[in-house]
Structure formats: structure tokens, C-alpha cells
Design an enzyme around this catalytic site. Sequence first.
Site, short mmCIF file in Angstrom:
data_model
loop_
_atom_site.label_atom_id
_atom_site.label_comp_id
_atom_site.label_asym_id
_atom_site.label_seq_id
_atom_site.Cartn_x
_atom_site.Cartn_y
_atom_site.Cartn_z
N TYR A 155 0.83 -1.22 0.00
CA TYR A 155 0.00 0.00 0.00
C TYR A 155 0.86 1.27 0.00
O TYR A 155 0.47 2.31 -0.52
CB TYR A 155 -0.95 -0.04 1.20
N LYS A 162 -3.49 7.94 3.32
CA LYS A 162 -4.64 7.64 4.19
C LYS A 162 -4.40 8.16 5.60
O LYS A 162 -5.34 8.61 6.27
CB LYS A 162 -4.94 6.14 4.19
N1 LIG Z 1 -11.49 -0.77 -2.43
C1 LIG Z 1 -10.92 -0.90 -1.26
O1 LIG Z 1 -10.31 -1.94 -0.94
C2 LIG Z 1 -11.01 0.22 -0.25
C3 LIG Z 1 -10.81 -0.06 1.11
C4 LIG Z 1 -10.87 0.99 2.02
C5 LIG Z 1 -11.11 2.27 1.57
N2 LIG Z 1 -11.30 2.50 0.23
C6 LIG Z 1 -11.54 3.88 -0.19
O2 LIG Z 1 -12.84 4.02 -0.68
C7 LIG Z 1 -12.87 5.14 -1.56
C8 LIG Z 1 -13.56 4.73 -2.85
O3 LIG Z 1 -12.81 3.76 -3.51
P1 LIG Z 1 -13.46 2.49 -4.25
O4 LIG Z 1 -12.77 1.30 -3.71
O5 LIG Z 1 -14.93 2.56 -4.20
O6 LIG Z 1 -12.91 2.64 -5.74
P2 LIG Z 1 -13.50 3.36 -7.05
O7 LIG Z 1 -12.44 3.23 -8.08
O8 LIG Z 1 -14.84 2.83 -7.37
O9 LIG Z 1 -13.64 4.89 -6.55
C9 LIG Z 1 -12.56 5.80 -6.53
C10 LIG Z 1 -13.11 7.10 -7.07
O10 LIG Z 1 -12.16 8.17 -6.98
C11 LIG Z 1 -12.46 9.02 -8.06
N3 LIG Z 1 -11.40 9.98 -8.29
C12 LIG Z 1 -10.09 9.73 -8.58
N4 LIG Z 1 -9.44 10.89 -8.77
C13 LIG Z 1 -10.35 11.89 -8.57
C14 LIG Z 1 -10.30 13.30 -8.61
N5 LIG Z 1 -9.16 13.97 -8.91
N6 LIG Z 1 -11.42 14.03 -8.35
C15 LIG Z 1 -12.59 13.38 -8.06
N7 LIG Z 1 -12.71 12.05 -8.01
C16 LIG Z 1 -11.59 11.32 -8.26
C17 LIG Z 1 -12.65 8.04 -9.23
O11 LIG Z 1 -13.30 8.67 -10.33
C18 LIG Z 1 -13.49 6.98 -8.56
O12 LIG Z 1 -14.86 7.25 -8.74
C19 LIG Z 1 -11.42 5.58 -1.74
O13 LIG Z 1 -11.14 6.63 -0.82
C20 LIG Z 1 -10.67 4.33 -1.34
O14 LIG Z 1 -9.34 4.58 -0.92
C21 LIG Z 1 -11.28 1.50 -0.69
#
Ligand SMILES: NC(=O)c1ccc[n+]([C@@H]2O[C@H](COP(=O)([O-])OP(=O)(O)OC[C@H]3O[C@@H](n4cnc5c(N)ncnc54)[C@H](O)[C@@H]3O)[C@@H](O)[C@H]2O)c1
Length: 256
Positions: A155, A162
Site C-alpha cells: 500500500y 490515508k
Molecule cells: N477498495 C478498497 O479496498 C477500499 C478499502 C478501504 C477504503 N477505500 C476507499 O474508498 C474510496 C472509494 O474507492 P473504491 O474502492 O470505491 O474505488 P473506485 O475506483 O470505485 O472509486 C474511486 C473514485 O475516486 C475518483 N477519483 C479519482 N481521482 C479523482 C479526482 N481527482 N477528483 C474526483 N474524483 C476522483 C474516481 O473517479 C473513482 O470514482 C477511496 O477513498 C478508497 O481509498 C477503498
Amino acid sequence: MSGILAGKRILVTGVITDGSIAFHAAKVAQEQGAEVLLTGFGRVSLVERIAKRLPEPAPVIELDATNQEHLDALPGKIKEHWGEDARLDGVVHSIAFGPEGAFNFLQGGWEDVSTALHVSAYSLKSLTTACLPLLHEGSSVVGLTFDAQLAWPKYDWMGVAKAALESTSRYLARDLGPRGIRCNLVSAGPIKSMAAKSIPGFEELADVWNHRAPIGWELTDPDPAGRGVVALLSDFFPRTTGEIVHVDGGVHMMGA
Ligand SMILES: NC(=O)c1ccc[n+]([C@@H]2O[C@H](COP(=O)([O-])OP(=O)(O)OC[C@H]3O[C@@H](n4cnc5c(N)ncnc54)[C@H](O)[C@@H]3O)[C@@H](O)[C@H]2O)c1
């Protein structure tokens, strides 16, 4: 409409597929009575297509969270949908991005690291302050983190981003508390979303959950994280702010 978000208006960022955590937050929010507006980054027509899969098709506003012009225009765009006296009861920050170089800790250069920090951490402050004119006493801001107290395989600088996000949420909670606005995070376990697929070695990281989640964890199910977000948007955490709620199957508290 009944439900724990009945009558609330919620802005949800971060939908790119129907596997996005944000999609599930938006879906559960609508099921709980909220009116939802989405923002989409770049591929707005794709986000509009995905938005039609929600129980109530939601309008999409274009927003790059690192683009100050987009941020400045956001309250006006929200008012185009919800009227001049529109108020926002909740904002969901579900945005993260790290260039490939950010996933190599010792080699990671500042250009890649600064992009990860800007998009994934500072954007919580930019988005919240952009929405501030529409927020009011009782409004709730909720973001998504991946437990930054620990060093994880692969990561790397996204973990540092984060940690910055978690700190940013606490400072927002400090500064917005006197206005009655809460800021909290859901610390989600790994989900196979588009963002996750761009993390080199995600499978190795996610495999921890196959062995250490006492109540189990499903890598393909973003619904529990979406529900956690909606709970924090609701009035059922009225005096909770600067908090991180783990929706991770319990992995965060296991010693081994
Ligand atoms: N997937 C996992 O394992 C996980 C675990 C814990 C937390 N998260 C967090 O959850 C959140 C959503 O991620 P996800 O897993 O649903 O993936 P996802 O790819 O569906 O969503 C990520 C989003 O970030 C957006 N994005 C990227 N750059 C951007 C910018 N400059 N301006 C506006 N939007 C932007 C993308 O368009 C996308 O919609 C993130 O913060 C991620 O770190 C994810």
C-alpha cells in the site's frame, strides 16, 4: 418517504462503477429516504450510465477534486438542481488515487507521492470547504479510509496518504464542530473496486482478510461499507465527530 435519511439531501462523490463503495452509499442513502446528487470525475457520461442503476437515477455534476474552478463552481451547480436556497445535509468523500510510483515506498518520488496526497487526502478539505456555504448545523461529512495505523504490504505511499486523510478529518471535525457539522470516516476492509485493481499486489494485501476477519469479509461486497457511510450521515451519531468507524470484519482489532 421513511428511513434514517428521510428528507436529507446528500452529495456523493466517487462513483465510477456499480462496484464503487460510493455507488452503494448512494443506493443505501436513497433506500433510506435521501435525495442524492452524484459527482463524477472525468468520464461523466459513464457515471451518468451507472447512476441510472440506482433505485432513483441521480443527476451527475462533473468534479475533479483537485481543480479549484470545479470546486468553486460546485455550490452553483448544486443549486441548479436543488434551487437557490439549497442546503446540503451530507457529503460523501469517496475519492482516492495514487500513480503506480506511489506503490513503491523506497522508490516513490515526490511527484507521484504529492499526487496521491492531493487527490486522496487534501481533497477532503477542498471538497468540504467548497460545500461549506450549503452545509448547516446537523450536516455530516463522511470519507473512506483504509486503516492507516499499520504498515501494509504494497500500500506504501497510499498508506501515508490515508494517514493524512485521517488527520485531515480530525482537523475538519475540530474546525467545523462549532458550526454543528460533523466529519467522520469509515475504515473499510478491501473491496475489489476499480481503484483496488490499480493497486499492484492488491490480492496479497486483501488475502489478510480471508484469514483474519472474525465475522468474515467478502471482497466483492461494498454494501457493508455503504451502510456504514449512511449510518454516519444519519442523525444516529449526533455527537460523534473526528471518529473512524471500522467496517472491516473486525480485522483492525485482531492481534494475530
Ligand atoms: N477498495 C478498497 O479496498 C477500499 C478499502 C478501504 C477504503 N477505500 C476507499 O474508498 C474510496 C472509494 O474507492 P473504491 O474502492 O470505491 O474505488 P473506485 O475506483 O470505485 O472509486 C474511486 C473514485 O475516486 C475518483 N477519483 C479519482 N481521482 C479523482 C479526482 N481527482 N477528483 C474526483 N474524483 C476522483 C474516481 O473517479 C473513482 O470514482 C477511496 O477513498 C478508497 O481509498 C477503498
